[in-house]
Design an enzyme around this catalytic site. Structure first.
Site, PDB file in Angstrom:
ATOM      1  N   LYS B  75       0.749  -1.172   0.185  1.00  0.00           N
ATOM      2  CA  LYS B  75      -0.117  -0.067  -0.091  1.00  0.00           C
ATOM      3  C   LYS B  75       0.920   1.309   0.026  1.00  0.00           C
ATOM      4  O   LYS B  75       1.966   1.341   0.687  1.00  0.00           O
ATOM      5  CB  LYS B  75      -0.748   0.038   1.200  1.00  0.00           C
ATOM      6  N   SER B 150      -9.925   2.004   2.797  1.00  0.00           N
ATOM      7  CA  SER B 150      -8.763   2.752   2.053  1.00  0.00           C
ATOM      8  C   SER B 150      -7.855   1.863   1.321  1.00  0.00           C
ATOM      9  O   SER B 150      -7.219   2.075   0.431  1.00  0.00           O
ATOM     10  CB  SER B 150      -8.152   3.717   2.741  1.00  0.00           C
ATOM     11  N   SER B 174      -9.851  -0.201   7.268  1.00  0.00           N
ATOM     12  CA  SER B 174      -9.406   0.064   5.964  1.00  0.00           C
ATOM     13  C   SER B 174      -8.529  -1.330   5.410  1.00  0.00           C
ATOM     14  O   SER B 174      -8.253  -1.180   4.047  1.00  0.00           O
ATOM     15  CB  SER B 174      -8.649   1.165   5.831  1.00  0.00           C
TER      16      SER B 174
END
Lengths: 93, 486
Positions: B75, B150, B174
């Site tokens: 990420k 997210s 997330s």
């Protein structure tokens, strides 16, 4: 929530917002905070605030200096630099 | 050998038996990314040295490492030395970290190879990946739908088999919610289990990084690699890290599973409701004892979460000032006031949702309001923490949905931020209490979208969490199913 207090908040947060953004965020934050305010009905007398969820355990290390990054490596990401200094435009007031 | 059907642990065996090299594996994934990434927009940047690093790994012969030569997507919240790390923000569009985050360092030290960086909501603020400065990531099960957020890029890339495993971060759901939307396993570790050093800060008392994988065994192995004390993060725990993957237990006989009462009181999408009921039956079949447990403050936890997360974010994001790194708004050579310099830079560099949260947080921390908002939220946070402790007197894990619905359509909720926030009903309280949470892919909806079930355990009891997850996985409809885009 009034546009004036939103303007003050934007100033505190150092965010330049357009008039359109200001009116949008005033409307949205009013609705959001109105919803969130319901927590005021929860009794919390004598309840200590919880700031972090797990206990922080202290730890020690030897007091020895380490050099991990050189000034050049750090300055690589600067928008502008001169020598080993960060460079900014002239600041007036 | 069908690499698309293999788990990470099965791939490790192939590497150890020399049936495939790290170079071949890395090349395989790079070619898939080249072909499929334009459709789903999961990767933001690639590691130009991935193939060279794989070749070096093969020459080293270090196949006894825990993640031998495995290519992985990370990420874009986690700093990767020499590879752009943007948090999907214009503010950090050109930021190239001079060091690795501890998580990435630990993955590399066990042989992993960074493939590239994965899309997300800007600064991890969002539940749909629609807040990325670099465009929305799509759900590989149906390209009209969001992957969740997210960590939407991590979930989407993992589901589309564009990585052996991925890393996400979870501040209010997330990791777990996108894992549910994309049909993969997502594990948020206990607060303090994994070092936050080198992870771009959003809300420091809530943020944790964790694995997003094909199955439970993979998540267990990834977790044991990234966990443990780090002198660079004062909040990282000194507790010993168990060998989660070796201690996975097939039997959960006698495990006390508490079903969250609040989830049984309606408000769920019918497919999610059925999935929860099937999950309860699966646990019964596996020999678990089923109870109902209640978190009476669950509904209020969203408000508490957003007040605290926005307050912490407004403070954390004060560092983006256009001086030392990141975006700087163009200034006239004749000069500007200091206020203009900061405000223009921040006004132009941050996206809509980030500005909204900075405004909310600044307001909640400002003189005259801090008691009513931030402090009040922290007091209710303790009550939520206490309610979990009470629930865990009666049970070992709590079973609930991850989200009240499967993935929603791109564009469906973006115009109403409050509705988007309310979507996080079942995930934010876990972070407020600092507990470990797991999303296990369990069912498919009528429209063939995956649905995950959530398990929550006591602090630092990830082993019980994983064992319970394994029992759900044995009864899952999703394992073995491949998303549409493949």
């Amino acid at each position: 929530m009034e546009t004036n207090s939103i303007k003050k908040t934007a100033h505190l947060a150092k965010l330049a917002l357009s008039e359109k953004e200001l009116s949008e965020v005033t409307e949205q934050l009013s609705a959001i905070l109105q919803h969130f305010e319901k927590i005021s009905e929860i009794p919390t007398e004598n309840v200590e605030p919880l700031l972090t969820p797990t206990e922080i355990e202290s730890f020690w290390r030897e007091d020895v200096a380490e050099q991990e990054l050189s000034p050049d490596e750090i300055l690589k990401n600067a928008p502008s630099s001169q020598g080993h200094l960060f460079k900014v435009p002239p600041v007036v007031g | 050998m069908d690499l698309l059907q293999l788990s990470m642990c099965e791939t490790i065996l192939l590497i150890r038996e020399k049936k495939i090299s790290s170079y071949e594996l890395t090349d395989f994934y790079l070619k898939r990314i080249e072909k499929l990434n334009p459709k789903i927009n999961a990767y933001l940047a690639m590691n130009p040295e991935a193939l060279d690093q794989a070749k070096k790994f093969d020459q080293s012969g270090a196949t006894n490492q825990k993640l031998p030569g495995l290519p992985m997507g990370i990420k874009d919240m986690l700093c990767t030395k020499g590879i752009k790390t943007t948090a999907a923000s214009k503010m950090l569009e050109n930021f190239v970290p001079p060091y690795d985050s501890t998580v990435v360092k630990r993955l590399k030290s066990q042989g992993a190879i960074v493939l590239g960086k994965l899309n997300q909501d800007e600064f991890a603020m969002g539940s749909s990946n629609e807040n990325s400065y670099f465009g929305v990531t799509k759900n590989p099960w149906n390209l009209d739908f969001v992957p969740g957020g997210s960590s939407g890029g991590s979930a989407s890339a993992q589901a589309a088999k564009l990585s052996v495993a991925t890393i996400g971060t979870d501040t209010g759901g997330s990791i777990r919610q996108p894992a549910s939307f994309c049909g993969i396993v997502g594990l948020k570790p206990t607060y303090g289990r994994v070092s936050r050093f080198g992870i771009i800060a959003f809300a420091s008392s809530l943020d944790q990084a964790g694995p997003m994988t094909k199955n439970i065994e993979d998540a267990a192995l990834m977790l044991e690699v990234i966990s443990g004390h780090d002198s660079l993060d004062a909040t990282s725990s000194q507790k010993a890290v168990p060998e989660f993957s070796k201690n996975l237990s097939k039997s959960i006989k006698g495990l006390r599973v508490g079903v969250l009462s609040e989830a049984l009181q309606g408000g769920l999408d019918s497919d999610v409701e059925k999935s929860l009921k099937d999950g309860i039956e699966a646990f019964k079949k596996e020999g678990a004892e089923i109870f109902e447990v209640s978190l009476p403050l669950l509904k209020q936890s969203i408000s508490v979460y957003y007040l605290i997360a926005a307050s912490e974010a407004s403070s954390n994001l004060a560092r983006y000032d256009g001086v030392r790194f990141g975006f700087r708004a163009p200034m006239s050579e004749s000069g500007a006031t200091l206020d203009e310099f900061y405000s223009q830079t921040r006004g132009q560099g941050f996206g809509k949702e980030v500005k909204r949260r900075i405004m909310m947080g600044t307001y909640c921390l400002s003189s005259g309001y801090i008691q009513a908002y931030y402090e009040k939220a922290c007091r209710v946070r303790r009550l939520i923490f206490n309610q979990y402790n009470e629930a865990f007197q009666k049970c070992d894990v709590i079973l609930s949905p991850v989200a009240a619905n499967p993935a929603f359509k791109i564009g469906e909720k973006i115009s109403d931020p409050l509705q988007m926030y309310l979507n996080d009903l079942f995930t934010t309280s876990t972070n407020l209490a600092g507990l470990p949470g797991l999303s296990v892919p369990f069912s498919l909806s009528k429209n063939r979208l995956p649905i995950g079930l959530q398990l929550t355990a006591k602090a630092f009891d990830e082993q019980t969490l994983l064992n319970a997850g394994l029992a759900l996985e044995r009864n899952s409809q999703v394992q073995g199913e491949l998303p549409h885009v493949i």
